[in-house]
Design a protein around this motif. Structure first.
Motif, PDB file in Angstrom:
ATOM      1  N   SER A  96      57.442  60.197  34.550  1.00 33.34           N
ATOM      2  CA  SER A  96      56.645  59.250  35.700  1.00 33.34           C
ATOM      3  C   SER A  96      57.709  58.182  35.382  1.00 33.34           C
ATOM      4  O   SER A  96      57.812  57.904  33.733  1.00 33.34           O
ATOM      5  CB  SER A  96      54.801  59.241  35.221  1.00 33.34           C
ATOM      6  N   PHE A  97      58.272  57.856  36.834  1.00 34.40           N
ATOM      7  CA  PHE A  97      59.458  56.468  35.483  1.00 34.40           C
ATOM      8  C   PHE A  97      58.362  55.250  35.248  1.00 34.40           C
ATOM      9  O   PHE A  97      59.118  54.689  34.112  1.00 34.40           O
ATOM     10  CB  PHE A  97      59.603  56.099  37.493  1.00 34.40           C
ATOM     11  N   VAL A  98      57.395  54.907  35.722  1.00 35.35           N
ATOM     12  CA  VAL A  98      56.597  53.667  35.062  1.00 35.35           C
ATOM     13  C   VAL A  98      56.477  53.716  33.279  1.00 35.35           C
ATOM     14  O   VAL A  98      55.966  53.052  32.444  1.00 35.35           O
ATOM     15  CB  VAL A  98      55.798  53.809  35.643  1.00 35.35           C
ATOM     16  N   ASP A  99      55.666  55.585  32.903  1.00 34.57           N
ATOM     17  CA  ASP A  99      55.328  55.963  31.729  1.00 34.57           C
ATOM     18  C   ASP A  99      56.994  55.517  31.263  1.00 34.57           C
ATOM     19  O   ASP A  99      56.850  55.140  29.624  1.00 34.57           O
ATOM     20  CB  ASP A  99      54.416  56.778  31.468  1.00 34.57           C
ATOM     21  N   TYR A 100      58.272  56.311  30.968  1.00 28.65           N
ATOM     22  CA  TYR A 100      58.721  56.840  30.733  1.00 28.65           C
ATOM     23  C   TYR A 100      59.796  55.256  29.669  1.00 28.65           C
ATOM     24  O   TYR A 100      60.335  55.590  29.392  1.00 28.65           O
ATOM     25  CB  TYR A 100      59.661  57.950  31.613  1.00 28.65           C
ATOM     26  N   LEU A 101      59.312  54.734  31.226  1.00 28.14           N
ATOM     27  CA  LEU A 101      60.159  53.275  30.472  1.00 28.14           C
ATOM     28  C   LEU A 101      59.343  53.106  29.918  1.00 28.14           C
ATOM     29  O   LEU A 101      59.961  51.078  30.308  1.00 28.14           O
ATOM     30  CB  LEU A 101      61.372  53.241  31.942  1.00 28.14           C
ATOM     31  N   ALA A 102      58.295  52.490  29.879  1.00 24.31           N
ATOM     32  CA  ALA A 102      57.341  51.612  29.312  1.00 24.31           C
ATOM     33  C   ALA A 102      57.017  50.530  30.613  1.00 24.31           C
ATOM     34  O   ALA A 102      57.134  49.112  29.735  1.00 24.31           O
ATOM     35  CB  ALA A 102      57.477  51.594  27.380  1.00 24.31           C
ATOM     36  N   LEU A 103      57.159  50.522  31.583  1.00 23.80           N
ATOM     37  CA  LEU A 103      57.273  49.467  32.470  1.00 23.80           C
ATOM     38  C   LEU A 103      55.046  48.657  32.435  1.00 23.80           C
ATOM     39  O   LEU A 103      54.538  49.180  33.246  1.00 23.80           O
ATOM     40  CB  LEU A 103      57.286  49.868  34.062  1.00 23.80           C
ATOM     41  N   HIS A 104      54.610  48.054  31.653  1.00 22.43           N
ATOM     42  CA  HIS A 104      54.535  47.679  31.148  1.00 22.43           C
ATOM     43  C   HIS A 104      53.849  46.235  31.082  1.00 22.43           C
ATOM     44  O   HIS A 104      54.412  45.716  30.124  1.00 22.43           O
ATOM     45  CB  HIS A 104      52.970  48.326  29.805  1.00 22.43           C
ATOM     46  N   TRP A 105      52.969  45.593  31.784  1.00 23.36           N
ATOM     47  CA  TRP A 105      53.300  44.205  30.823  1.00 23.36           C
ATOM     48  C   TRP A 105      52.319  43.347  29.529  1.00 23.36           C
ATOM     49  O   TRP A 105      51.238  44.324  29.609  1.00 23.36           O
ATOM     50  CB  TRP A 105      51.967  43.418  32.144  1.00 23.36           C
ATOM     51  N   PRO A 106      53.812  43.016  28.707  1.00 21.72           N
ATOM     52  CA  PRO A 106      52.487  42.704  27.529  1.00 21.72           C
ATOM     53  C   PRO A 106      51.706  41.379  27.682  1.00 21.72           C
ATOM     54  O   PRO A 106      51.326  41.154  28.700  1.00 21.72           O
ATOM     55  CB  PRO A 106      54.095  42.191  26.674  1.00 21.72           C
ATOM     56  N   SER A 107      51.009  41.233  26.192  1.00 21.73           N
ATOM     57  CA  SER A 107      50.060  40.177  26.616  1.00 21.73           C
ATOM     58  C   SER A 107      50.592  39.224  26.464  1.00 21.73           C
ATOM     59  O   SER A 107      51.669  38.833  26.050  1.00 21.73           O
ATOM     60  CB  SER A 107      48.999  40.734  25.760  1.00 21.73           C
ATOM     61  N   TRP A 108      50.289  37.839  26.390  1.00 24.88           N
ATOM     62  CA  TRP A 108      51.016  36.837  25.733  1.00 24.88           C
ATOM     63  C   TRP A 108      50.453  36.229  24.745  1.00 24.88           C
ATOM     64  O   TRP A 108      51.498  36.022  24.365  1.00 24.88           O
ATOM     65  CB  TRP A 108      49.608  35.480  26.525  1.00 24.88           C
ATOM     66  N   LYS A 109      50.170  36.912  23.856  1.00 26.16           N
ATOM     67  CA  LYS A 109      50.182  36.731  22.221  1.00 26.16           C
ATOM     68  C   LYS A 109      52.015  37.954  21.808  1.00 26.16           C
ATOM     69  O   LYS A 109      52.322  37.280  21.252  1.00 26.16           O
ATOM     70  CB  LYS A 109      48.852  37.814  21.544  1.00 26.16           C
ATOM     71  N   GLY A 222      65.052  45.469  20.132  1.00 28.34           N
ATOM     72  CA  GLY A 222      63.767  47.032  19.513  1.00 28.34           C
ATOM     73  C   GLY A 222      62.425  46.974  19.158  1.00 28.34           C
ATOM     74  O   GLY A 222      61.825  47.828  19.381  1.00 28.34           O
ATOM     75  N   TYR A 223      62.476  46.231  18.287  1.00 27.65           N
ATOM     76  CA  TYR A 223      61.228  46.182  17.482  1.00 27.65           C
ATOM     77  C   TYR A 223      60.165  45.706  18.045  1.00 27.65           C
ATOM     78  O   TYR A 223      59.114  46.658  18.215  1.00 27.65           O
ATOM     79  CB  TYR A 223      61.401  45.312  16.475  1.00 27.65           C
ATOM     80  N   MET A 224      60.024  44.778  19.031  1.00 25.81           N
ATOM     81  CA  MET A 224      58.975  43.687  19.912  1.00 25.81           C
ATOM     82  C   MET A 224      59.016  45.265  21.327  1.00 25.81           C
ATOM     83  O   MET A 224      58.116  45.541  21.565  1.00 25.81           O
ATOM     84  CB  MET A 224      59.023  43.310  20.763  1.00 25.81           C
ATOM     85  N   ARG A 225      59.647  45.963  21.381  1.00 24.16           N
ATOM     86  CA  ARG A 225      59.649  47.553  22.084  1.00 24.16           C
ATOM     87  C   ARG A 225      58.640  48.160  21.705  1.00 24.16           C
ATOM     88  O   ARG A 225      58.612  48.488  22.409  1.00 24.16           O
ATOM     89  CB  ARG A 225      61.124  47.517  23.217  1.00 24.16           C
ATOM     90  N   TYR A 226      58.829  48.907  20.721  1.00 24.42           N
ATOM     91  CA  TYR A 226      58.004  49.402  19.344  1.00 24.42           C
ATOM     92  C   TYR A 226      56.446  48.544  20.089  1.00 24.42           C
ATOM     93  O   TYR A 226      55.710  49.467  19.855  1.00 24.42           O
ATOM     94  CB  TYR A 226      58.748  49.555  18.156  1.00 24.42           C
ATOM     95  N   ARG A 227      56.753  48.240  18.928  1.00 23.84           N
ATOM     96  CA  ARG A 227      55.851  47.339  18.857  1.00 23.84           C
ATOM     97  C   ARG A 227      54.897  46.742  19.671  1.00 23.84           C
ATOM     98  O   ARG A 227      53.291  46.586  19.614  1.00 23.84           O
ATOM     99  CB  ARG A 227      55.510  45.307  17.938  1.00 23.84           C
ATOM    100  N   ALA A 228      55.098  46.029  21.212  1.00 21.36           N
ATOM    101  CA  ALA A 228      54.358  46.268  22.835  1.00 21.36           C
ATOM    102  C   ALA A 228      54.060  47.308  23.179  1.00 21.36           C
ATOM    103  O   ALA A 228      53.448  46.825  24.102  1.00 21.36           O
ATOM    104  CB  ALA A 228      54.940  45.062  23.058  1.00 21.36           C
ATOM    105  N   SER A 230      56.354  48.187  25.292  1.00 25.42           N
ATOM    106  CA  SER A 230      56.078  47.230  26.740  1.00 25.42           C
ATOM    107  C   SER A 230      58.240  47.071  26.916  1.00 25.42           C
ATOM    108  O   SER A 230      58.492  46.299  26.721  1.00 25.42           O
ATOM    109  CB  SER A 230      55.651  46.245  26.812  1.00 25.42           C
ATOM    110  N   LEU A 231      58.715  47.807  28.049  1.00 23.01           N
ATOM    111  CA  LEU A 231      59.933  47.132  28.725  1.00 23.01           C
ATOM    112  C   LEU A 231      60.022  45.542  29.226  1.00 23.01           C
ATOM    113  O   LEU A 231      60.986  45.062  29.034  1.00 23.01           O
ATOM    114  CB  LEU A 231      60.425  48.054  29.272  1.00 23.01           C
ATOM    115  N   TRP A 232      59.245  45.123  29.987  1.00 23.53           N
ATOM    116  CA  TRP A 232      58.721  44.459  30.528  1.00 23.53           C
ATOM    117  C   TRP A 232      58.707  42.673  29.658  1.00 23.53           C
ATOM    118  O   TRP A 232      59.586  41.912  30.153  1.00 23.53           O
ATOM    119  CB  TRP A 232      57.162  44.008  31.231  1.00 23.53           C
ATOM    120  N   LEU A 233      58.769  43.048  28.169  1.00 21.10           N
ATOM    121  CA  LEU A 233      58.504  42.237  27.425  1.00 21.10           C
ATOM    122  C   LEU A 233      59.717  42.537  26.766  1.00 21.10           C
ATOM    123  O   LEU A 233      60.120  40.846  26.872  1.00 21.10           O
ATOM    124  CB  LEU A 233      57.701  42.713  26.160  1.00 21.10           C
ATOM    125  N   THR A 234      60.570  43.065  27.053  1.00 23.91           N
ATOM    126  CA  THR A 234      62.137  42.316  25.816  1.00 23.91           C
ATOM    127  C   THR A 234      63.162  42.353  27.893  1.00 23.91           C
ATOM    128  O   THR A 234      64.121  41.656  26.884  1.00 23.91           O
ATOM    129  CB  THR A 234      62.959  43.955  25.456  1.00 23.91           C
TER     130      THR A 234
END
Length: 254
Positions: A96-109, A222-228, A230-234
């Motif tokens: 899945s293109f979305v899952d592979y790249l972690a194209l998930h929306w992050p939370s506001w926090k 990179g840390y935020m990519r791991y923590r969340a 979510s690629l959209w976050l970075t």
């Protein structure tokens, strides 16, 4: 009972192999992606030179490439080229293109936490720059952005550096490279380090001081990519960093 009948033994379910390119596959595809990005960027310059009837030589390409509008279009055209090769690499794995790249929306926090951390990192480098008497923005970038503002290319440059560039670079570094390398022997820490190093190499137009700043920002991304997860976050953090730098340089800073 069928479970006791050797002719009707229960089926053994073999765990599915993760559909991810590992270390060498990710590295090789990463090289292809970078080349595609470069071809997309230089291709835009070549097309502009050709449309003006200029000779197809290095001098003409360099002359056109130094124009703010041309450089902005070059950065923008690197995005579809990057997306095309990344899509192909993932499609071959039937993932899945979305899952592979972690194209998930992050939370506001998560977005707020990432932004605060980015601001702190930038402030540390800003303070160091002032203490050392260094400029906070590379001189050639200042000249480019102010020239673009004066020549009516401000919005095009703003889109190129605040939207197209963050998306292209994050898809490569924190998207494709991080995903594959974190599933290899490097694990998450190694993937963060190596993807940040590659992202830094992409910015070799800067001197060593600015490259060190880019690397530390990359570690935070990179840390935020791991923590969340979510690629959209970075992408958002990268866009925020670039947008702030472009606006301050064009209209408010020196």
């Amino acid at each position: 009972m069928d479970s006791l009948n050797p002719d009707n033994a229960p089926l053994t379910v073999t765990p599915a192999t993760p559909r991810v390119w590992k270390f060498w596959g990710t590295a090789l595809w990463g090289l292809f992606i970078f080349v595609a990005m470069f071809i997309g960027q230089i291709g835009a310059i070549v097309l502009l030179a050709a449309s003006r009837g200029l000779p197809m030589d290095l001098a003409s390409i360099q002359a056109v490439g130094h124009e703010p509008q041309a450089l902005a279009l070059s950065v923008i055209m690197g995005l579809p080229a990057t997306l095309a090769v990344v899509w192909l690499a993932i499609a071959i794995k039937k993932a899945s293109f979305v899952d592979y790249l972690a194209l998930h929306w992050p939370s506001w926090k998560q977005l707020l936490f990432g932004a605060v951390g980015l601001i702190l990192v930038v402030l540390v480098w800003e303070t160091m720059s002032r203490a050392l008497g260094r400029e906070a923005t590379p001189g050639f970038m200042t000249d480019l952005l102010k020239s673009g503002r004066d020549k009516g290319a401000a919005l095009l440059l703003l889109f190129a550096f605040s939207v197209a560039a963050p998306m292209s670079e994050e898809i490569l570094a924190r998207g494709f490279l991080y995903r594959g390398w974190s599933a290899s022997f490097l694990r998450v820490p190694g993937a963060i380090l190596l993807s940040s190093l590659v992202w830094t190499i992409v910015h070799l137009q800067y001197d060593m001081y600015f490259l060190a700043e880019v690397f530390t920002i990359g570690l935070w991304f990179g840390y935020m990519r791991y923590r969340a997860n979510s690629l959209w976050l970075t992408v958002a953090l990268h866009a925020l960093n670039n947008l702030t730098a472009v606006v301050l340089t064009m209209w408010l800073g020196s």
